[in-house]
Design a protein around this motif. Sequence first.
Motif, PDB file in Angstrom:
ATOM      1  N   LEU A   6      -8.444  -5.178  10.498  1.00 61.38           N
ATOM      2  CA  LEU A   6      -8.225  -5.685   9.146  1.00 61.38           C
ATOM      3  C   LEU A   6      -9.328  -5.235   8.194  1.00 61.38           C
ATOM      4  O   LEU A   6      -9.059  -4.847   7.051  1.00 61.38           O
ATOM      5  N   GLN A   7     -10.580  -5.283   8.647  1.00 63.79           N
ATOM      6  CA  GLN A   7     -11.694  -4.869   7.793  1.00 63.79           C
ATOM      7  C   GLN A   7     -11.641  -3.370   7.508  1.00 63.79           C
ATOM      8  O   GLN A   7     -11.966  -2.925   6.393  1.00 63.79           O
ATOM      9  N   TYR A   8     -11.220  -2.617   8.501  1.00 65.37           N
ATOM     10  CA  TYR A   8     -11.091  -1.165   8.314  1.00 65.37           C
ATOM     11  C   TYR A   8     -10.035  -0.856   7.244  1.00 65.37           C
ATOM     12  O   TYR A   8     -10.255  -0.060   6.330  1.00 65.37           O
ATOM     13  N   GLY A   9      -8.880  -1.522   7.341  1.00 65.88           N
ATOM     14  CA  GLY A   9      -7.843  -1.323   6.336  1.00 65.88           C
ATOM     15  C   GLY A   9      -8.271  -1.811   4.969  1.00 65.88           C
ATOM     16  O   GLY A   9      -7.986  -1.174   3.946  1.00 65.88           O
ATOM     17  N   LEU A  10      -8.995  -2.939   4.947  1.00 71.40           N
ATOM     18  CA  LEU A  10      -9.495  -3.469   3.679  1.00 71.40           C
ATOM     19  C   LEU A  10     -10.482  -2.497   3.041  1.00 71.40           C
ATOM     20  O   LEU A  10     -10.459  -2.284   1.816  1.00 71.40           O
ATOM     21  N   VAL A  44      -8.273 -11.517   6.583  1.00 71.95           N
ATOM     22  CA  VAL A  44      -9.615 -11.523   7.167  1.00 71.95           C
ATOM     23  C   VAL A  44     -10.153 -12.953   7.235  1.00 71.95           C
ATOM     24  O   VAL A  44     -10.731 -13.381   8.252  1.00 71.95           O
ATOM     25  N   GLU A  45      -9.955 -13.724   6.167  1.00 78.46           N
ATOM     26  CA  GLU A  45     -10.411 -15.118   6.142  1.00 78.46           C
ATOM     27  C   GLU A  45      -9.741 -15.940   7.250  1.00 78.46           C
ATOM     28  O   GLU A  45     -10.398 -16.769   7.910  1.00 78.46           O
ATOM     29  N   LEU A  46      -8.460 -15.699   7.472  1.00 76.29           N
ATOM     30  CA  LEU A  46      -7.744 -16.441   8.501  1.00 76.29           C
ATOM     31  C   LEU A  46      -8.264 -16.129   9.894  1.00 76.29           C
ATOM     32  O   LEU A  46      -8.374 -17.033  10.739  1.00 76.29           O
ATOM     33  N   VAL A  47      -8.595 -14.868  10.157  1.00 72.69           N
ATOM     34  CA  VAL A  47      -9.147 -14.512  11.466  1.00 72.69           C
ATOM     35  C   VAL A  47     -10.486 -15.198  11.673  1.00 72.69           C
ATOM     36  O   VAL A  47     -10.777 -15.727  12.757  1.00 72.69           O
ATOM     37  N   HIS A  48     -11.332 -15.192  10.645  1.00 79.58           N
ATOM     38  CA  HIS A  48     -12.622 -15.889  10.746  1.00 79.58           C
ATOM     39  C   HIS A  48     -12.404 -17.383  11.008  1.00 79.58           C
ATOM     40  O   HIS A  48     -13.150 -17.999  11.785  1.00 79.58           O
ATOM     41  N   ALA A  49     -11.390 -17.961  10.368  1.00 78.45           N
ATOM     42  CA  ALA A  49     -11.109 -19.384  10.575  1.00 78.45           C
ATOM     43  C   ALA A  49     -10.679 -19.655  12.020  1.00 78.45           C
ATOM     44  O   ALA A  49     -11.098 -20.652  12.636  1.00 78.45           O
ATOM     45  N   VAL A  50      -9.853 -18.776  12.563  1.00 77.89           N
ATOM     46  CA  VAL A  50      -9.413 -18.916  13.961  1.00 77.89           C
ATOM     47  C   VAL A  50     -10.610 -18.835  14.900  1.00 77.89           C
ATOM     48  O   VAL A  50     -10.754 -19.633  15.836  1.00 77.89           O
ATOM     49  N   ILE A  51     -11.493 -17.872  14.658  1.00 81.12           N
ATOM     50  CA  ILE A  51     -12.676 -17.699  15.502  1.00 81.12           C
ATOM     51  C   ILE A  51     -13.565 -18.938  15.435  1.00 81.12           C
ATOM     52  O   ILE A  51     -14.084 -19.418  16.451  1.00 81.12           O
ATOM     53  N   ALA A  52     -13.726 -19.471  14.210  1.00 85.00           N
ATOM     54  CA  ALA A  52     -14.560 -20.672  14.053  1.00 85.00           C
ATOM     55  C   ALA A  52     -13.944 -21.866  14.780  1.00 85.00           C
ATOM     56  O   ALA A  52     -14.653 -22.667  15.408  1.00 85.00           O
ATOM     57  N   THR A  53     -12.612 -22.007  14.706  1.00 81.69           N
ATOM     58  CA  THR A  53     -11.921 -23.111  15.365  1.00 81.69           C
ATOM     59  C   THR A  53     -12.073 -23.037  16.873  1.00 81.69           C
ATOM     60  O   THR A  53     -12.243 -24.051  17.556  1.00 81.69           O
ATOM     61  N   GLN A  54     -12.033 -21.802  17.397  1.00 85.68           N
ATOM     62  CA  GLN A  54     -12.161 -21.592  18.847  1.00 85.68           C
ATOM     63  C   GLN A  54     -13.587 -21.754  19.333  1.00 85.68           C
ATOM     64  O   GLN A  54     -13.836 -21.866  20.539  1.00 85.68           O
ATOM     65  N   PHE A  97       0.834  -1.198   0.000  1.00 84.88           N
ATOM     66  CA  PHE A  97       0.000   0.000   0.000  1.00 84.88           C
ATOM     67  C   PHE A  97       0.870   1.251   0.000  1.00 84.88           C
ATOM     68  O   PHE A  97       0.606   2.211  -0.723  1.00 84.88           O
ATOM     69  N   GLN A  98       1.934   1.247   0.812  1.00 84.24           N
ATOM     70  CA  GLN A  98       2.839   2.397   0.883  1.00 84.24           C
ATOM     71  C   GLN A  98       3.578   2.619  -0.432  1.00 84.24           C
ATOM     72  O   GLN A  98       3.962   3.736  -0.754  1.00 84.24           O
ATOM     73  N   GLN A  99       3.756   1.546  -1.211  1.00 84.23           N
ATOM     74  CA  GLN A  99       4.421   1.659  -2.506  1.00 84.23           C
ATOM     75  C   GLN A  99       3.443   2.014  -3.625  1.00 84.23           C
ATOM     76  O   GLN A  99       3.841   2.115  -4.783  1.00 84.23           O
ATOM     77  N   GLY A 100       2.180   2.186  -3.273  1.00 86.07           N
ATOM     78  CA  GLY A 100       1.177   2.500  -4.277  1.00 86.07           C
ATOM     79  C   GLY A 100       0.658   1.282  -5.010  1.00 86.07           C
ATOM     80  O   GLY A 100      -0.037   1.410  -6.014  1.00 86.07           O
ATOM     81  N   ARG A 101       0.946   0.082  -4.512  1.00 82.65           N
ATOM     82  CA  ARG A 101       0.516  -1.166  -5.152  1.00 82.65           C
ATOM     83  C   ARG A 101      -0.734  -1.695  -4.446  1.00 82.65           C
ATOM     84  O   ARG A 101      -0.790  -2.830  -3.979  1.00 82.65           O
ATOM     85  N   THR A 102      -1.741  -0.861  -4.367  1.00 86.40           N
ATOM     86  CA  THR A 102      -2.928  -1.196  -3.591  1.00 86.40           C
ATOM     87  C   THR A 102      -3.653  -2.416  -4.140  1.00 86.40           C
ATOM     88  O   THR A 102      -4.132  -3.264  -3.375  1.00 86.40           O
ATOM     89  N   ALA A 103      -3.763  -2.509  -5.462  1.00 90.98           N
ATOM     90  CA  ALA A 103      -4.472  -3.637  -6.066  1.00 90.98           C
ATOM     91  C   ALA A 103      -3.840  -4.969  -5.670  1.00 90.98           C
ATOM     92  O   ALA A 103      -4.538  -5.980  -5.507  1.00 90.98           O
ATOM     93  N   GLU A 104      -2.519  -4.974  -5.495  1.00 88.24           N
ATOM     94  CA  GLU A 104      -1.841  -6.200  -5.083  1.00 88.24           C
ATOM     95  C   GLU A 104      -2.015  -6.460  -3.590  1.00 88.24           C
ATOM     96  O   GLU A 104      -1.949  -7.609  -3.134  1.00 88.24           O
ATOM     97  N   ALA A 105      -2.251  -5.408  -2.819  1.00 85.69           N
ATOM     98  CA  ALA A 105      -2.411  -5.561  -1.373  1.00 85.69           C
ATOM     99  C   ALA A 105      -3.774  -6.139  -1.004  1.00 85.69           C
ATOM    100  O   ALA A 105      -3.898  -6.855  -0.001  1.00 85.69           O
ATOM    101  N   VAL A 106      -4.785  -5.853  -1.802  1.00 80.59           N
ATOM    102  CA  VAL A 106      -6.155  -6.265  -1.462  1.00 80.59           C
ATOM    103  C   VAL A 106      -6.280  -7.775  -1.237  1.00 80.59           C
ATOM    104  O   VAL A 106      -6.850  -8.207  -0.231  1.00 80.59           O
ATOM    105  N   PRO A 107      -5.787  -8.638  -2.148  1.00 78.26           N
ATOM    106  CA  PRO A 107      -5.925 -10.086  -1.904  1.00 78.26           C
ATOM    107  C   PRO A 107      -5.271 -10.536  -0.592  1.00 78.26           C
ATOM    108  O   PRO A 107      -5.778 -11.444   0.081  1.00 78.26           O
TER     109      PRO A 107
END
Length: 444
Positions: A52-56, A28-38, A12-22
């Motif tokens: 993470l959602q705010y930055g996304l 975000v998916e990993l956090v949801h997975a951790v929450i589901a596991t717990q 993002f700092q390099q201006g490569r925002t499109a590459e940062a999004v994925p």
Amino acid sequence: MALLEEQALSMFQQGRTAEAVPLQERAVELVHAVIATQGGAIPDDLVMLGSLQYGLGSSLRAVDRPDDALAALDAAEEAYGEVLDTGRRDMAQRITDVQVRRARTFQELGRVTDSILEMDDVVRAAVPAGPDGDVFEFELGLSRVLYTNALVLNQYGDPDLILSSADAVVRLITSNGLKVNTLEGGDRAYYIDMLRCAATIAMRGHAEQGRAETAASAGRIAVDTWAEVERSEFPQLIREMGEMPSMYRNSIVRAAACYGKLTEALGQRELSQRYRDFARGLDADVAGRAEQNWLGIGIGSITMGTALHRARNLLGVGQVPDEVLLLGGPDNARSRFTTSQRCPRSQWAASAGELAGIVAPLARHPQLVVTLGLEAHLLYASSLAVAEDATAWHVANSRHWMYLLRDLVKAFEQAGDQAICQDLERWTDVTCEVINPFHDPHGH
């Protein structure tokens, strides 16, 4: 997750925002997975998810995916809200930041009303709250809120409300100048840029309202945020500023170009030429647009207060009584920042109705229709949002609101502003569906 977030931030700092999004989406998916596991989320999980959602949401805005950005911001607010419910009061500021970002996203989607209403809610909550702890931190947060309010209102809002917000930002940051200068590099640059942008809004706005001296004071603050421009230093300054992030560079160009136009109008030709040449040398396109948008001294949109006085002259005291004039605010006092602060919440719908009643006979005066009608529309929408019984509210108000919206759309169509027409027509469809269950907004 931390590694993904770090990599995304670097891109993002390099201006490569499109590459940062994925990468952000994967985190975000990993956090949801951790929450589901717990089998559930603990507060720390929710804080991370909200962050993470705010930055996304910010990244999705930057890559022109505003609808997805709104969904991410809604998810961030939900996560922070759950943590707030556990007693973490520090989440309140995070929720405010989400709402501010959502308002800007609404604005980019052309949802003018939603953008203004979102900031209206935020400002009404922030201004009377007062500091809960560090006064400096509170005032920095308030400056962010009021600056965004000025930006959101800048195209269609009452000039008095825009200027009250911009002036307050200038006061808040300059009064804390010594402390701002002690902030770390990135934060310091951010608040100085906010000061420059707010002062530039104030410079233009006060000039348009005919307050040349106040405009000049704001202009000097705007240009003093980087350096006094001397011709001999042009090459070095332009080279240094060319390496700045585009956001900061562009705000310097706009400030210099506007100050050049203002000083030209004030007869300071040498000073004017110096700043205009500097702005053009730094970025001719941005400078050209800034000069083109400069209206001049005493040439700008009328305030609601002025519109009400003109309406009284046309329609008489009986149609525009003193209590309605008060909605415009006292002369030379800009202590209000939002439309809903014009009267108590319990009076929003009634005040909207009074303004709508003024708009109807002013069809031959589209400028007054636009100025007064938009304020009435915002009061109606604000009143509906807090109504305890929406059905009863619609029965009492929707028909008058629909007629008001039709008058507004007609006035904006005459001005050739299709963007705001689309937003108002969306609200017209809502009122028509309530009033007439057989109404088809698509004409089928």
